[in-house]
Design a protein around this motif. Structure first.
Motif, PDB file in Angstrom:
ATOM      1  N   UNK A 223     -51.551 -28.055 -33.937  1.00 22.13           N
ATOM      2  CA  UNK A 223     -50.651 -27.234 -34.722  1.00 22.13           C
ATOM      3  C   UNK A 223     -50.085 -26.058 -33.941  1.00 22.13           C
ATOM      4  N   UNK A 224     -50.407 -25.938 -32.645  1.00 25.39           N
ATOM      5  CA  UNK A 224     -49.895 -24.817 -31.875  1.00 25.39           C
ATOM      6  C   UNK A 224     -48.381 -24.769 -31.834  1.00 25.39           C
ATOM      7  N   UNK A 225     -47.742 -25.932 -31.645  1.00 28.81           N
ATOM      8  CA  UNK A 225     -46.284 -25.992 -31.595  1.00 28.81           C
ATOM      9  C   UNK A 225     -45.667 -25.663 -32.957  1.00 28.81           C
ATOM     10  N   UNK A 226     -46.363 -26.006 -34.041  1.00 27.96           N
ATOM     11  CA  UNK A 226     -45.849 -25.681 -35.370  1.00 27.96           C
ATOM     12  C   UNK A 226     -45.760 -24.172 -35.546  1.00 27.96           C
ATOM     13  N   UNK A 227     -46.823 -23.459 -35.197  1.00 26.29           N
ATOM     14  CA  UNK A 227     -46.809 -22.012 -35.343  1.00 26.29           C
ATOM     15  C   UNK A 227     -45.830 -21.366 -34.370  1.00 26.29           C
ATOM     16  N   UNK A 228     -45.653 -21.969 -33.221  1.00 25.60           N
ATOM     17  CA  UNK A 228     -44.650 -21.466 -32.278  1.00 25.60           C
ATOM     18  C   UNK A 228     -43.255 -21.572 -32.872  1.00 25.60           C
TER      19      UNK A 228
ATOM     20  N   UNK B  73     -30.207 -29.209 -35.867  1.00 23.25           N
ATOM     21  CA  UNK B  73     -29.823 -28.505 -34.650  1.00 23.25           C
ATOM     22  C   UNK B  73     -30.984 -28.338 -33.690  1.00 23.25           C
ATOM     23  N   UNK B  74     -32.184 -28.050 -34.221  1.00 28.64           N
ATOM     24  CA  UNK B  74     -33.353 -27.864 -33.358  1.00 28.64           C
ATOM     25  C   UNK B  74     -33.737 -29.158 -32.646  1.00 28.64           C
ATOM     26  N   UNK B  75     -33.603 -30.289 -33.354  1.00 28.12           N
ATOM     27  CA  UNK B  75     -33.901 -31.582 -32.719  1.00 28.12           C
ATOM     28  C   UNK B  75     -32.923 -31.854 -31.579  1.00 28.12           C
ATOM     29  N   UNK B  76     -31.633 -31.674 -31.841  1.00 23.75           N
ATOM     30  CA  UNK B  76     -30.639 -31.887 -30.783  1.00 23.75           C
ATOM     31  C   UNK B  76     -30.798 -30.866 -29.665  1.00 23.75           C
ATOM     32  N   UNK B  77     -31.166 -29.632 -30.020  1.00 27.37           N
ATOM     33  CA  UNK B  77     -31.398 -28.617 -28.997  1.00 27.37           C
ATOM     34  C   UNK B  77     -32.586 -28.943 -28.115  1.00 27.37           C
ATOM     35  N   UNK B  78     -33.534 -29.705 -28.647  1.00 28.48           N
ATOM     36  CA  UNK B  78     -34.673 -30.128 -27.831  1.00 28.48           C
ATOM     37  C   UNK B  78     -34.345 -31.278 -26.905  1.00 28.48           C
ATOM     38  N   UNK B  79     -33.286 -32.010 -27.195  1.00 27.86           N
ATOM     39  CA  UNK B  79     -32.889 -33.148 -26.365  1.00 27.86           C
ATOM     40  C   UNK B  79     -31.772 -32.807 -25.378  1.00 27.86           C
ATOM     41  N   UNK B  80     -30.902 -31.880 -25.777  1.00 32.12           N
ATOM     42  CA  UNK B  80     -29.721 -31.567 -24.974  1.00 32.12           C
ATOM     43  C   UNK B  80     -29.814 -30.156 -24.414  1.00 32.12           C
ATOM     44  N   UNK B  81     -29.229 -29.921 -23.255  1.00 30.66           N
ATOM     45  CA  UNK B  81     -29.194 -28.555 -22.714  1.00 30.66           C
ATOM     46  C   UNK B  81     -28.310 -27.666 -23.574  1.00 30.66           C
ATOM     47  N   UNK B  82     -28.756 -26.437 -23.803  1.00 31.62           N
ATOM     48  CA  UNK B  82     -28.011 -25.517 -24.647  1.00 31.62           C
ATOM     49  C   UNK B  82     -26.776 -24.981 -23.945  1.00 31.62           C
ATOM     50  N   UNK B  83     -25.612 -25.000 -24.589  1.00 29.65           N
ATOM     51  CA  UNK B  83     -24.396 -24.451 -23.986  1.00 29.65           C
ATOM     52  C   UNK B  83     -24.476 -22.932 -23.891  1.00 29.65           C
TER      53      UNK B  83
ATOM     54  N   UNK C 186     -38.510 -28.333 -23.359  1.00 30.81           N
ATOM     55  CA  UNK C 186     -39.759 -28.719 -22.693  1.00 30.81           C
ATOM     56  C   UNK C 186     -40.700 -29.502 -23.595  1.00 30.81           C
ATOM     57  N   UNK C 187     -40.382 -29.612 -24.876  1.00 36.02           N
ATOM     58  CA  UNK C 187     -41.249 -30.331 -25.815  1.00 36.02           C
ATOM     59  C   UNK C 187     -40.701 -31.717 -26.091  1.00 36.02           C
ATOM     60  N   UNK C 188     -41.600 -32.659 -26.231  1.00 41.75           N
ATOM     61  CA  UNK C 188     -41.214 -34.041 -26.503  1.00 41.75           C
ATOM     62  C   UNK C 188     -42.166 -34.637 -27.528  1.00 41.75           C
ATOM     63  N   UNK C 189     -41.734 -35.692 -28.170  1.00 40.16           N
ATOM     64  CA  UNK C 189     -42.604 -36.447 -29.073  1.00 40.16           C
ATOM     65  C   UNK C 189     -43.120 -35.631 -30.238  1.00 40.16           C
ATOM     66  N   UNK C 190     -44.439 -35.737 -30.482  1.00 41.16           N
ATOM     67  CA  UNK C 190     -45.043 -35.049 -31.626  1.00 41.16           C
ATOM     68  C   UNK C 190     -44.998 -33.538 -31.470  1.00 41.16           C
ATOM     69  N   UNK C 191     -45.039 -33.052 -30.221  1.00 36.61           N
ATOM     70  CA  UNK C 191     -44.949 -31.607 -30.004  1.00 36.61           C
ATOM     71  C   UNK C 191     -43.607 -31.081 -30.488  1.00 36.61           C
ATOM     72  N   UNK C 192     -42.538 -31.795 -30.155  1.00 36.97           N
ATOM     73  CA  UNK C 192     -41.208 -31.389 -30.609  1.00 36.97           C
ATOM     74  C   UNK C 192     -41.113 -31.478 -32.127  1.00 36.97           C
ATOM     75  N   UNK C 193     -41.702 -32.513 -32.706  1.00 35.74           N
ATOM     76  CA  UNK C 193     -41.666 -32.688 -34.156  1.00 35.74           C
ATOM     77  C   UNK C 193     -42.369 -31.533 -34.861  1.00 35.74           C
ATOM     78  N   UNK C 194     -43.547 -31.150 -34.358  1.00 32.25           N
ATOM     79  CA  UNK C 194     -44.268 -30.031 -34.961  1.00 32.25           C
ATOM     80  C   UNK C 194     -43.486 -28.733 -34.816  1.00 32.25           C
ATOM     81  N   UNK C 195     -42.875 -28.532 -33.658  1.00 28.35           N
ATOM     82  CA  UNK C 195     -42.080 -27.325 -33.435  1.00 28.35           C
ATOM     83  C   UNK C 195     -40.904 -27.264 -34.399  1.00 28.35           C
ATOM     84  N   UNK C 196     -40.204 -28.377 -34.557  1.00 28.48           N
ATOM     85  CA  UNK C 196     -39.053 -28.419 -35.468  1.00 28.48           C
ATOM     86  C   UNK C 196     -39.504 -28.178 -36.904  1.00 28.48           C
TER      87      UNK C 196
END
Length: 207
Positions: free
Chosen positions: A28-33, A77-87, A135-145
């Motif tokens: 749950x660390x990424x969730x709280x982040x 937006x957060x999901x796409x921001x995790x996959x694509x570089x931010x303008x 820098x987050x992928x998979x379940x880490x990105x999902x928890x963060x989002x």
């Protein structure tokens, strides 16, 4: 019996175990982040507050619509921001939203529901994209989002409810909300000046 209990308690104290300030042994660390990220950065927190105040000024059905559309588009937006570089222009766009949301609150302007929903959708997407982490992928990105989305819903629900009641149930409510809107507008204009004359400056104070 009491002496035995005291002795066992003393033995327990002599056998300390590792303790953590955060839930580092869970997933749950990424969730709280994600939950803390937008509400600990003024460049994200202030526009969110401004949108919540503006939602509180609107009609009841229009106010409620922000509770659905804003978290949904923040998540997208957060999901796409995790996959694509931010303008590079995303920060400028969010600053533009801060100034304009502050101005709308200052004017206590009531928008048509379709216009307000469109504003919340576009703003939510840009804010979510700005909160994305590459820098987050998979379940880490999902928890963060999920954390970012929860922050969007909780903050928007609280601010909108307080603004809605304050605006309608007290004589000083409209004046107070419009005053806060003027502060939001002023902060956005000052921040814009810093961006123009000191490009490395950030609202968080880092260079």
């Amino acid at each position: 019996m009491r002496s035995i209990s005291i002795m066992l308690g003393g033995i327990t104290l002599l056998l300390p175990q590792l303790s953590f300030a955060h839930l580092v042994t869970t997933r749950l660390g990424e969730f709280y982040s994600g939950l803390a990220h937008p509400i600990t950065s003024l460049e994200h927190l202030l526009p969110w507050l401004a949108l919540g105040l503006l939602a509180g000024i609107q009609q009841r059905n229009t106010s409620r619509s922000v509770l659905l559309w804003f978290p949904f588009t923040v998540a997208t937006g957060a999901i796409l921001g995790g996959w694509l570089p931010g303008p590079t222009w995303i920060q400028t766009l969010n600053l533009f939203f801060l100034c304009n949301l502050g101005l709308l609150v200052l004017l206590a302007l009531r928008l048509k529901q379709a216009v307000f929903v469109l504003l919340a959708v576009v703003f939510g997407f840009t804010q979510g994209f700005a909160n994305g982490v590459n820098t987050l992928q998979g379940s880490d990105l999902l928890l963060y989002v999920c954390g970012v989305t929860s922050a969007a819903y909780i903050l928007m629900a609280l601010v909108t409810a307080v603004a809605f009641c304050t605006y309608r149930r007290s004589a000083w409510g409209p004046i107070a909300l419009r005053a806060v809107g003027s502060w939001m507008l002023a902060i956005g204009m000052m921040y814009g000046g810093f961006l123009l004359f000191a490009p490395g400056y950030a609202l968080t104070g880092s260079n």
